[in-house]
Design an enzyme around this catalytic site. Structure first.
Site, PDB file in Angstrom:
ATOM      1  N   ARG A  60      -3.503   2.072  10.446  1.00 40.41           N
ATOM      2  CA  ARG A  60      -3.883   0.673  10.658  1.00 40.41           C
ATOM      3  C   ARG A  60      -3.643   0.293  12.121  1.00 40.41           C
ATOM      4  O   ARG A  60      -2.919   0.975  12.837  1.00 40.41           O
ATOM      5  CB  ARG A  60      -3.080  -0.241   9.728  1.00 40.41           C
ATOM      6  CG  ARG A  60      -3.280   0.053   8.236  1.00 40.41           C
ATOM      7  CD  ARG A  60      -2.408  -0.856   7.377  1.00 40.41           C
ATOM      8  NE  ARG A  60      -2.608  -0.636   5.950  1.00 40.41           N
ATOM      9  CZ  ARG A  60      -1.924   0.244   5.225  1.00 40.41           C
ATOM     10  NH1 ARG A  60      -0.980   0.986   5.806  1.00 40.41           N
ATOM     11  NH2 ARG A  60      -2.162   0.379   3.941  1.00 40.41           N
ATOM     12  N   LYS A  80       2.603  -1.615   5.259  1.00 40.22           N
ATOM     13  CA  LYS A  80       2.705  -2.230   3.934  1.00 40.22           C
ATOM     14  C   LYS A  80       3.750  -1.560   3.057  1.00 40.22           C
ATOM     15  O   LYS A  80       4.326  -2.200   2.183  1.00 40.22           O
ATOM     16  CB  LYS A  80       1.341  -2.199   3.248  1.00 40.22           C
ATOM     17  CG  LYS A  80       0.318  -3.095   3.956  1.00 40.22           C
ATOM     18  CD  LYS A  80      -0.928  -3.292   3.139  1.00 40.22           C
ATOM     19  CE  LYS A  80      -1.861  -4.289   3.811  1.00 40.22           C
ATOM     20  NZ  LYS A  80      -3.102  -4.528   3.029  1.00 40.22           N
ATOM     21  N   HIS A 119     -10.485  -0.623  11.289  1.00 40.13           N
ATOM     22  CA  HIS A 119     -10.458  -0.384   9.852  1.00 40.13           C
ATOM     23  C   HIS A 119     -11.671   0.411   9.377  1.00 40.13           C
ATOM     24  O   HIS A 119     -11.606   1.101   8.361  1.00 40.13           O
ATOM     25  CB  HIS A 119     -10.364  -1.708   9.097  1.00 40.13           C
ATOM     26  CG  HIS A 119      -9.488  -1.632   7.880  1.00 40.13           C
ATOM     27  ND1 HIS A 119      -8.115  -1.533   7.946  1.00 40.13           N
ATOM     28  CD2 HIS A 119      -9.787  -1.615   6.553  1.00 40.13           C
ATOM     29  CE1 HIS A 119      -7.611  -1.475   6.724  1.00 40.13           C
ATOM     30  NE2 HIS A 119      -8.603  -1.523   5.864  1.00 40.13           N
ATOM     31  N   ARG A 165     -10.805   3.920   9.416  1.00 44.97           N
ATOM     32  CA  ARG A 165      -9.940   4.210   8.267  1.00 44.97           C
ATOM     33  C   ARG A 165     -10.790   4.479   7.037  1.00 44.97           C
ATOM     34  O   ARG A 165     -10.533   5.414   6.275  1.00 44.97           O
ATOM     35  CB  ARG A 165      -8.999   3.025   8.055  1.00 44.97           C
ATOM     36  CG  ARG A 165      -8.053   3.131   6.871  1.00 44.97           C
ATOM     37  CD  ARG A 165      -7.121   1.921   6.887  1.00 44.97           C
ATOM     38  NE  ARG A 165      -6.388   1.777   5.645  1.00 44.97           N
ATOM     39  CZ  ARG A 165      -5.246   2.408   5.366  1.00 44.97           C
ATOM     40  NH1 ARG A 165      -4.730   3.245   6.243  1.00 44.97           N
ATOM     41  NH2 ARG A 165      -4.624   2.202   4.226  1.00 44.97           N
ATOM     42  N   HIS A 210      -1.365   3.893   0.893  1.00 44.52           N
ATOM     43  CA  HIS A 210      -1.506   2.827  -0.093  1.00 44.52           C
ATOM     44  C   HIS A 210      -0.252   2.727  -0.948  1.00 44.52           C
ATOM     45  O   HIS A 210       0.338   3.741  -1.327  1.00 44.52           O
ATOM     46  CB  HIS A 210      -2.706   3.096  -0.992  1.00 44.52           C
ATOM     47  CG  HIS A 210      -4.025   2.833  -0.324  1.00 44.52           C
ATOM     48  ND1 HIS A 210      -5.218   3.355  -0.782  1.00 44.52           N
ATOM     49  CD2 HIS A 210      -4.332   2.096   0.779  1.00 44.52           C
ATOM     50  CE1 HIS A 210      -6.198   2.951   0.011  1.00 44.52           C
ATOM     51  NE2 HIS A 210      -5.687   2.193   0.955  1.00 44.52           N
ATOM     52  N   TYR A 257     -12.723   4.223  -3.476  1.00 40.78           N
ATOM     53  CA  TYR A 257     -13.328   5.408  -2.889  1.00 40.78           C
ATOM     54  C   TYR A 257     -13.982   6.302  -3.936  1.00 40.78           C
ATOM     55  O   TYR A 257     -14.746   7.206  -3.592  1.00 40.78           O
ATOM     56  CB  TYR A 257     -12.278   6.206  -2.103  1.00 40.78           C
ATOM     57  CG  TYR A 257     -11.860   5.511  -0.835  1.00 40.78           C
ATOM     58  CD1 TYR A 257     -12.636   5.590   0.304  1.00 40.78           C
ATOM     59  CD2 TYR A 257     -10.699   4.739  -0.790  1.00 40.78           C
ATOM     60  CE1 TYR A 257     -12.266   4.929   1.466  1.00 40.78           C
ATOM     61  CE2 TYR A 257     -10.322   4.081   0.367  1.00 40.78           C
ATOM     62  CZ  TYR A 257     -11.108   4.174   1.490  1.00 40.78           C
ATOM     63  OH  TYR A 257     -10.752   3.521   2.635  1.00 40.78           O
TER      64      TYR A 257
END
Length: 411
Positions: A261, A286, A356, A359, A382, A391
């Site tokens: 990120r 995150k 992004h 990514r 994640h 995905y």
């Protein structure tokens, strides 16, 4: 200082006897200390001399940006720099403002945000009590700040905000082209803000629940990013000796190969690269903890090339710095601009042009390589497997297998 910059005695005397000489020397010494080149400091000395001569009637340097701009824009050229050139005017204004700001004398314009203290209270609470990431808090602040700037001119206290006011604000946003996702993000921020306000007693306790949220269907969109051949073409064009290309190539490889990120690249520090064991320690934004990746030779070589030939040594420990003085860590917006400019310059088609999208390009490539969603989610950092499910929709071979499934006797 002036004797080090100029050889002619007349030039040294002209700079030394001009107004605010001590203030100019302090700033030029600072520029030398931070690593500015000789010619850059010399150019700044000339610009500051010109500015100081036009401020000589003042007892101090307490001026605004508009006053500095008026010195450059509103004055006919008599001698000195070419004021008819826009680039010269911009340089003079920038150097003057930076100098006066360094001295602590620039009177910066203050943006008045209605009920800004309440927004600060919420941001502090979200950071300290809820543990939200800086990126999430910044996004909430932006959304709430825009609402407060819209609501403030109505002349009513924050305790008088009604659901109809927020409906009106969202309608205002839709008229300006907001998508459902933008409206949804705005609603999330306003709900969080007014829920906190209800707990603190400065707004209606039921207001947050009365804010309507548009329906967003789970996994309704596809991951949007350039194709992997376009990513390879992008990286190939940056394999040059130009300092900007050397730095940007290392940055883009981290985005495209490790799917990092923006904040993770911006916050990458020199000590996060373990050269002895060929590892990258990424502090996931995150997950809230570090994640270790193997340092690929191609990425490691790109970073080494940048560190040895481009990056200026200094007090900053962040890996990626600006290329011009003052050499400081790249901001999130700076990283966005780098990716956007590089993609658009090659006419690469993508719904979005920020970091992004690279990514997403990485995630899509991992799907086509046959990795499981669990493996992809781990690589992308994640926290929940639900974040990776989108995905599955770009796994065309797998979808074809499902579509071609033979039901046998049930057919």
């Amino acid at each position: 200082m002036f004797a080090q910059l100029f050889k002619r005695a007349s030039a040294v005397a002209r700079h030394s006897t001009a107004p605010f000489a001590e203030e100019r020397i302090r700033y030029l010494n600072y520029c030398v200390h931070r690593g500015d080149s000789y010619w850059s400091v010399r150019r700044k000395a000339h610009d500051l001399l010109w500015i100081a001569q036009r401020l000589q009637h003042r007892n101090n340097l307490r001026v605004t940006v508009d006053q500095v701009r008026s010195l450059v824009v509103d004055r006919e050229r008599t001698s000195g720099p070419r004021l008819d050139l826009p680039t010269t005017r911009r340089r003079l204004i920038a150097n003057a403002c930076t100098w006066i700001r360094f001295l602590g004398s620039l009177r910066e314009p203050i943006e008045h945000i209605p009920f800004g203290s309440r927004l600060d209270e919420y941001a502090d609470w979200a950071k300290q009590e809820r543990g939200l990431s800086d990126a999430t808090i910044d996004r909430f602040r932006r959304n709430v700040r825009q609402f407060l700037k819209w609501y403030g001119p109505l002349g009513r206290p924050l305790s008088s905000v009604r659901a109809t006011d927020i409906d009106g604000y969202l309608a205002f946003g839709r008229d300006r082209g907001w998508s459902r996702v933008t409206v949804s993000n705005t609603v999330d921020a306003l709900r969080a803000f007014f829920r906190f306000g209800g707990q603190q007693g400065w707004c209606n306790t039921h207001l947050a629940n009365a804010i309507p949220r548009p329906r967003i269907y789970a996994l309704e969109g596809l991951p949007t990013g350039p194709s992997w051949p376009d990513v390879q073409r992008l990286l190939a064009t940056l394999n040059t000796l130009r300092p900007a290309d050397v730095r940007d190539r290392a940055i883009l490889m981290l985005f495209a190969i490790y799917a990092l990120r923006e904040s993770e690249v911006a916050n990458l520090r020199l000590e996060d690269i373990d050269w002895q064991h060929d590892q990258l320690n990424i502090h996931r934004a995150k997950r809230g903890k570090a994640q270790v990746y193997p340092l690929l030779p191609s990425v490691g070589n790109a970073i080494v090339r940048y560190l040895r030939s481009v990056r200026r040594n200094g007090k900053h420990r962040e890996v990626f710095l600006t290329l011009v003085s003052p050499f400081r860590p790249l901001s999130l917006s700076g990283l966005y601009d780098i990716v956007s400019y590089r993609l658009k310059s090659l006419n690469i088609q993508s719904p979005h042009y920020g970091p992004h999208c690279l990514r997403h390009a990485c995630g899509t490539r991992l799907v086509t390589e046959g990795l499981t969603l669990k493996e992809i989610g781990d690589h992308l950092g994640h926290r929940r497997t639900a974040s990776t499910r989108t995905y599955a929709k770009v796994n065309l071979p797998g979808l074809r297998e499902v579509a071609a499934f033979d039901l046998g006797e049930l057919a």
